[in-house]
Design an enzyme around this catalytic site. Structure first.
Site, PDB file in Angstrom:
ATOM      1  N   GLY A 243       0.353  -1.071   0.310  1.00  0.00           N
ATOM      2  CA  GLY A 243      -0.052  -0.307  -0.834  1.00  0.00           C
ATOM      3  C   GLY A 243       1.004   1.345   0.338  1.00  0.00           C
ATOM      4  O   GLY A 243       0.960   2.432  -1.032  1.00  0.00           O
ATOM      5  N   ILE A 469      -0.392  -4.609   4.823  1.00  0.00           N
ATOM      6  CA  ILE A 469      -0.287  -4.793   3.723  1.00  0.00           C
ATOM      7  C   ILE A 469       0.761  -4.906   3.570  1.00  0.00           C
ATOM      8  O   ILE A 469       1.545  -3.950   2.848  1.00  0.00           O
ATOM      9  CB  ILE A 469      -0.119  -2.110   3.831  1.00  0.00           C
ATOM     10  N   ILE A 593       9.508  -4.461  20.722  1.00  0.00           N
ATOM     11  CA  ILE A 593       9.238  -5.491  19.315  1.00  0.00           C
ATOM     12  C   ILE A 593       7.927  -6.737  18.554  1.00  0.00           C
ATOM     13  O   ILE A 593       8.276  -7.606  19.690  1.00  0.00           O
ATOM     14  CB  ILE A 593       9.899  -5.890  18.457  1.00  0.00           C
ATOM     15  N   PRO A 596      10.147  -9.630  15.815  1.00  0.00           N
ATOM     16  CA  PRO A 596      11.216  -9.794  15.867  1.00  0.00           C
ATOM     17  C   PRO A 596      11.840 -10.113  14.217  1.00  0.00           C
ATOM     18  O   PRO A 596      11.936  -9.704  12.977  1.00  0.00           O
ATOM     19  CB  PRO A 596      12.323 -10.301  16.377  1.00  0.00           C
ATOM     20  N   LYS A 664       5.364   1.359  19.934  1.00  0.00           N
ATOM     21  CA  LYS A 664       5.756   2.757  18.841  1.00  0.00           C
ATOM     22  C   LYS A 664       5.164   2.382  17.868  1.00  0.00           C
ATOM     23  O   LYS A 664       3.874   2.592  17.581  1.00  0.00           O
ATOM     24  CB  LYS A 664       6.944   3.218  19.070  1.00  0.00           C
ATOM     25  N   GLU A 668       7.536   3.034   8.726  1.00  0.00           N
ATOM     26  CA  GLU A 668       7.969   4.154   8.164  1.00  0.00           C
ATOM     27  C   GLU A 668       9.283   4.310   8.817  1.00  0.00           C
ATOM     28  O   GLU A 668       9.485   5.147   7.559  1.00  0.00           O
ATOM     29  CB  GLU A 668       7.152   5.364   8.424  1.00  0.00           C
TER      30      GLU A 668
END
Length: 710
Positions: A243, A469, A593, A596, A664, A668
């Site tokens: 996406g 996505i 995380i 991983p 978090k 990106e």
């Protein structure tokens, strides 16, 4: 004989590598995507795009096309259903491009002017290519230049300007000053799966099988566009082949709904790769000016970051490139501004790390130039300028472990052995250099709902309107549910991508897994508590529903971000202009995380995209036609396997105390800082700064005369 039963402590799966739960379906072809659903009596639509860059439609010769084999309809501005764009949706007012076939205007090349519908895709394509459209052509303007005087403030999802302090006075008082212009080109998403949608009416309810980043989001937009009750619209998007920000509401969904309404049968519309270059958004080119002033110790006194981007004549979209400067570094005088120029081009859109990706290139290269002038190590300069609070917002940081990223990255990369002098390392014909850069991306959360059901057979079913996505979100949510329920992941069945599951955050802004995980964890934890009371499970199961709207709304105001430190080693052949990235390391602080295995893949994917951004990607427009040269994957170059060296991604311990899982976001932040690290490494190799992306061989050759020879 007495037996004692002891409960084995539960060992959570969050933080443990887990293969994708839908992996077998995808590699065997069992997973079906939006363009592959074999509805009975399915018709196919093919979009027809304008061949002029500005003007009006004079006439459309539909009769010859309607007589072609299999053709069922030709929709255009004179016969298409009317739609409404006077509303404010989840992301604000819609792009008027969605009001497809509503009038005769043509604001840019590639504007949709008709949809041909036929029994087969091949018949629709042949007829669409035969459709003759006559235009009254008008002059067009695609000239993107910082010299333009008709720019306007770029008011987007962040303010156009921020300002504090006396900039000129602080620059004048600075011991070291950097004043440079940086440019980035137009870039395109180029995901594997094209945009596709199949619309049908079923018992008075509109159903859309789609490839999107948020099913409930698309429901809201379609309901508004077609003046429908949202309860009468269902959107399903189970599998998405990429996406990156572009798979929201586009003209193909609107056209499919129009055709299905007119024909009263299912209609599938799939875009071609070339159509995607004009209809699915892209990253605007930018021209950015950065001015930095620092005292003798390298501490910033002045920071100015101005960015110019373009948009279409019909809708304003701002590439918010000064976002990194508003978060990363403070100064006594701190000014940022976005400006726009409206041209005869399609509307840009969100593209992975919108604003932060091009903005970090300019800012982090300028910081590197400042370090050179001040005689400081680039990492040391950054550490000296770590802010205590948000430079613009004044808010406290939720957690900011960027310094830990740099220290760990420097240790693993061997930064201490680096000779800071540029142009001195050579290996045969190659000049070698290393560079670094910082990155950040906001880590927010959006309200979401989820249901978790305890089934009579001992399994659990999770339902949430999430969108995977390619990030591995489905697997991450399975692990989160398993931990909250204290059961193995194999007992969890996770269903996503259906608007009937209720409102949920879209997959965007690195907010997806955090938002959905919060909702799943809340519902699963409550269900576990109910089951702990010894409640019998009836045949229909026991279901708990969560809604995080209140919890998310109660979050205290903070600067919440994921961070990263990028390191790159490059080899440059100044005789041929070739730049090779030899190795890259990214160390990130991105909260807990969850998985991983998929997290590392996401970060490496972002860094790979950053390599592509630094060295390859560049969409070029023809001034005569207003169109793109080579709008396909042959003409638009992206990084291939040969361009991607050993890329390593890892993370430091990080935890968001305000999130129930500590998440978090990583979607990106991997790309942010990558291009700057590579550009800084090229400078270290050659002694020449490259402030314009991509760093093409011809640009390296043009600068070859300035390369110092060892």
């Amino acid at each position: 004989m007495t037996t004692t039963t002891t409960r084995t402590p539960f060992r959570g799966r969050t933080g443990t590598a887990h293969t994708r739960v839908e992996g077998r379906e995808k590699v065997t072809g069992a997973a079906r995507y939006a363009g592959e659903i074999p509805f009975a009596d399915l018709a196919h639509g093919w979009l027809v795009l304008s061949t002029v860059a500005h003007g009006r439609i004079r006439s459309i010769e539909t009769e010859p096309v309607l007589a072609m084999p299999g053709v069922l309809a030709v929709l255009h501005h004179e016969n298409a259903p009317r739609v409404n764009t006077d509303y404010v949706g989840m992301l604000g007012k819609p792009d008027p491009t969605l009001a497809v076939f509503q009038d005769d205007r043509v604001p840019h090349l590639g504007w949709p002017v008709a949809l041909v519908v036929a029994e087969t895709s091949e018949q629709a394509r042949e007829a669409a290519e035969a459709l003759v459209v006559h235009y009254d052509q008008e002059p067009h303007d695609i000239d993107f230049s910082p010299a333009r005087t008709d720019t306007v403030p770029g008011e987007g999802y962040v303010p156009a300007t921020t300002e504090k302090g006396d900039l000129e006075a602080e620059l004048a008082a600075s011991a070291f000053v950097v004043d440079a212009e940086y440019t980035t080109p137009e870039e395109h998403h180029s995901m594997m799966e094209p945009h596709a949608a199949t619309a049908r009416w079923d018992g008075g309810r509109l159903e859309l099988v789609d490839s999107n980043q948020g099913a409930f989001w698309v429901v809201g937009e379609l309901a508004n566009l077609f003046s429908l009750d949202p309860a009468s619209v269902r959107v399903v998007s189970e599998h998405v082949g990429g996406g990156f920000g572009s798979k929201g509401v586009r003209v193909h969904q609107v056209a499919a709904v129009m055709a299905a309404t007119e024909l009263q049968r299912p209609v599938c519309v799939v875009m071609t790769r070339r159509q995607m270059f004009y209809l699915t958004g892209y990253r605007s080119p930018t021209v950015q000016r950065v001015r930095l002033g620092a005292d003798a110790d390298g501490r910033l006194r002045a920071l100015e970051h101005h960015s110019l981007s373009l948009t279409s004549p019909v809708h304003d979209f701002v590439e918010s490139s000064t976002m990194p400067s508003r978060v990363m570094y403070d100064a006594d005088a701190h000014h940022t501004a976005h400006r726009l120029v409206r041209l005869n081009v399609p509307t840009p859109t969100y593209m992975r790390a919108p604003g932060e990706a091009p903005g970090s290139f300019a800012l982090e290269c300028a910081i590197d130039e400042l370090a050179e002038k001040a005689g400081l190590d680039p990492i040391e300069l950054r550490l000296r300028n770590e802010p205590e609070r948000g430079p613009v917002s004044g808010l406290p940081f939720g957690s900011r472990n960027l310094a830990a990223c740099f220290r760990e990255g420097a240790r693993r990369f061997g930064w201490a052995d680096r000779d800071p002098r540029p142009g001195v390392r050579r290996e045969g014909r190659w000049l070698l250099g290393t560079g670094t850069a910082a990155g950040s991306f906001a880590a927010g959360a959006g309200p979401s709902t989820a249901t978790v059901t305890a089934e009579a057979d001992g399994t659990f079913t999770v339902r949430i309107g999430a969108a995977d996505i390619g990030t591995g979100a489905r697997t991450a949510l399975t692990l989160i549910a398993a931990d909250a329920l204290e059961v193995p992941p194999e007992r969890i069945r996770t269903h996503i991508g259906d608007s009937d599951f209720g409102p949920a955050m879209l997959a965007g802004g690195s907010r997806g897994t955090r938002s959905w995980g919060w909702a799943v964890q809340t519902a699963a934890a409550e269900l576990r508590e109910r089951l702990a009371l010894g409640t019998d499970i009836p045949p229909e199961g026991i279901t708990v529903r969560s809604d995080t709207t209140a919890a998310v709304g109660a979050l205290a105001g903070k600067e919440r971000h994921s961070y990263g430190a990028q390191f790159a080693e490059v080899a440059v052949d100044v005789a041929t202009g070739e730049v090779r990235v030899r190795r890259m390391l990214g160390i990130f602080a991105a909260g807990t995380i969850v998985n991983p295995l998929t997290a590392r893949s996401q970060l490496i994917g972002g860094m790979t995209w950053g390599i592509s951004m630094a060295l390859h990607e560049e969409a070029v427009r023809d001034k005569a036609s207003g169109g793109l040269y080579g709008p396909d994957l042959a003409g638009y170059h992206v990084a291939t396997h040969a361009d991607v060296p050993f890329v390593e991604a890892d993370w430091v311990d990080d935890h968001d105390p305000d999130d129930p899982i500590g998440i978090k976001g990583i979607g990106e932040v991997g790309i942010v800082g990558t291009a700057a690290a590579i550009a800084n490494a090229v400078w270290h190799a050659t002694g020449v700064r490259h402030r314009h992306l991509p760093i093409r061989p011809d640009r390296v050759l043009q600068a070859a005369a300035e390369v110092p020879h060892a």
